[in-house]
Design a protein around this motif. Structure first.
Motif: not given
Length: 501
Positions: A25-26, A31, A34-35, A128, A150-152, A154
């Motif tokens: 996911d990272r 993602k 999104a960043r 994002k 949402s970046i962290q 799922f």
């Protein structure tokens, strides 16, 4: 390891699955985008990493540390995200129900903090691609909502897309073996409980023994006597608000245009700085190399030559008009493909409400798409709120009885509105005069109907009111004066005459 292992009841199996899934996911494309959207919203554009290079006398690429390198990010994306959010939610979202007691209970939930939560959710989804809403219980035992980054966060679904798990992870500092270390904490939520995990010395997930109990229900509370109450919400307390079907950020259609605008504007500034002075053409220079010559001119403003040498001064015409035209083209495209309202548009000065509405057309389209998804989230929220109200007050309210009102506001030309109203009033006056001119041929009833149509009046109510007045007047005329009180009778007749006129 497959994601299906996250549905296991064995904490060790879940921990092993987390090691792979969180790592994937990272580094996922979603993602990453999104960043980038988050970074551009904070006006940290790619132009800030711009470097200038040149070929030296040995044909080697070198970074020019002395050339002008202006780095100015232009925050178009920040403006457009805020514009979309404020346009859609400039007025608080209102909920209406017929039951006054139910309405009063709903108002407790839809307070200022809730309106702020809605704005943050829509803002996060815009920059994002998607955002998570998280339901929890506050210290007053009342349901409230907040954003889960949402970046962290799922979601995982089973093969039938029926069962769901939501994973939230984050890095934090802890003290381990007398040292401060950074570990990753993870939470695995289902419709009944939540499990807490933390990374060990080898960066592998294990059940967090600092949490007690673990796993635990969604809500744990203690009363004043120390008695513990536990309950679950019977649903996963997370909602994924998507920005669009493909969960793309609002930045993706315009990122290349913003980067080009930054580049054009910054290099125009660089050219104006670098070429503000003349270029020196040196003949017969006996120095070491051209690099040293360049530094001598820049620092000392002089250069030495031999007997046959000389210096010719040249100036350069910077193509400013071409760059200005390119900047205008980029800006128009940014607002067009970003579906935003450009407040710098001037036009021909004829700013009517029709013109204003046409300039809001693209923003309206974007807001319409966002509102549909926002209403879907509000439906989920209302079901959660009503279930919480029924639990707290032992009621049987239904979320389907709630009406959601979202009212947008746009700028208007008030003079244009006044002019239109005057034209309508003048037109109505002409119509009324025409009706009255043919009244003898139409009859009283038909004339009354036509007049009521012009003023949007209910003809039946007006007719009933007139009949009541006629009936009252008839009674007054048939009443004889009281004997011995002629003055009072005369006054009564006089008053009736005045009313008739």
């Amino acid at each position: 390891m497959d994601s299906k292992y996250l549905f296991s009841e064995n904490p060790q199996t879940v921990a092993t699955a987390l090691n792979k899934l969180i790592a994937e996911d990272r580094t996922s494309v979603a993602k990453k985008n999104a960043r980038i959207g988050q970074r551009y919203y904070e006006y940290k554009h790619d132009i800030l990493d711009n470097r200038i290079f040149y070929i030296d006398d040995n044909d080697k690429l070198q970074e020019d540390l002395y050339a002008s390198n202006v780095k100015i990010p232009h925050a178009f994306f920040t403006e457009q995200v805020d514009q979309k959010v404020q346009y859609l939610l400039s007025n608080p979202v209102e909920l209406k129900v017929e039951d006054e007691a139910f309405q009063k209970l709903l108002d407790e939930y839809y307070d200022e903090d809730f309106q702020l939560f809605l704005q943050e959710s829509l803002e996060g989804a815009s920059k994002k691609g998607f955002e998570y809403a998280y339901a929890r219980t506050n210290q007053d035992d009342r349901l409230c909502f907040q954003v889960s980054d949402s970046i962290q966060t799922f979601s995982i679904y089973d093969d039938k897309l029926q069962d769901q798990r939501v994973i939230r992870y984050y890095d934090k500092d802890i003290t381990r073996d007398g040292k401060n270390v950074i570990v990753t904490a993870a939470e695995v939520w289902d419709d009944k409980q939540v499990m807490f995990f933390i990374t060990d010395k080898n960066k592998r997930f294990e059940l967090d023994d600092m949490r007690d109990p673990n796993p635990r229900p969604h809500v744990i509370a203690k009363d004043e006597a120390g008695k513990v109450y536990e309950r679950s919400m019977n649903t996963v307390p997370f909602y994924r608000l998507s920005n669009n079907k493909n969960e793309r950020t609002d930045l993706e259609p315009i990122k290349a245009l913003i980067d080009d605008y930054d580049l054009m504007a910054c290099f125009l500034s660089n050219n104006l700085q670098d070429f503000s002075e003349a270029i020196y053409v040196v003949r017969g220079y006996p120095g070491d190399d051209l690099s040293k010559l360049r530094q001598n001119i820049k620092a000392k403003k002089t250069v030495g030559t031999d007997a046959d040498g000389g210096v010719d001064v040249q100036t350069v015409n910077i193509p400013t008009e071409a760059r200005k035209t390119k900047l205008e083209i980029d800006k128009d495209a940014i607002y067009k493909f970003g579906m935003a309202f450009d407040s710098t548009q001037i036009g021909d000065g004829n700013i009517t409400n029709v013109v204003i509405k046409s300039r809001y057309a693209l923003l309206d389209m974007k807001a319409n798409k966002a509102e549909v998804r926002l209403r879907a989230m509000l439906k989920w929220i209302n079901e959660m709120i009503v279930a919480d109200i029924n639990r707290r007050f032992n009621k049987k309210y239904n979320a389907k009885d709630i009406e959601i009102n979202i009212v947008r506001e746009t700028m208007v030309n008030e003079k244009d509105i006044v002019d239109i109203e005057k034209v309508e009033a003048d037109t109505r006056q002409v119509v009324i005069e025409t009706i009255l001119s043919v009244a003898p041929r139409l009859g009283d009833e038909e004339v009354l109907k036509l007049i009521c149509e012009q003023f949007d009046l209910d003809w039946e109510e007006i007719q009933l009111s007139l009949e009541e007045q006629e009936f009252s007047s008839g009674l007054q005329e048939d009443t004889d004066p009281i004997e011995g009180d002629e003055n009072a009778a005369a006054g009564q007749v006089e008053q009736g005459t005045g009313t008739a006129i």
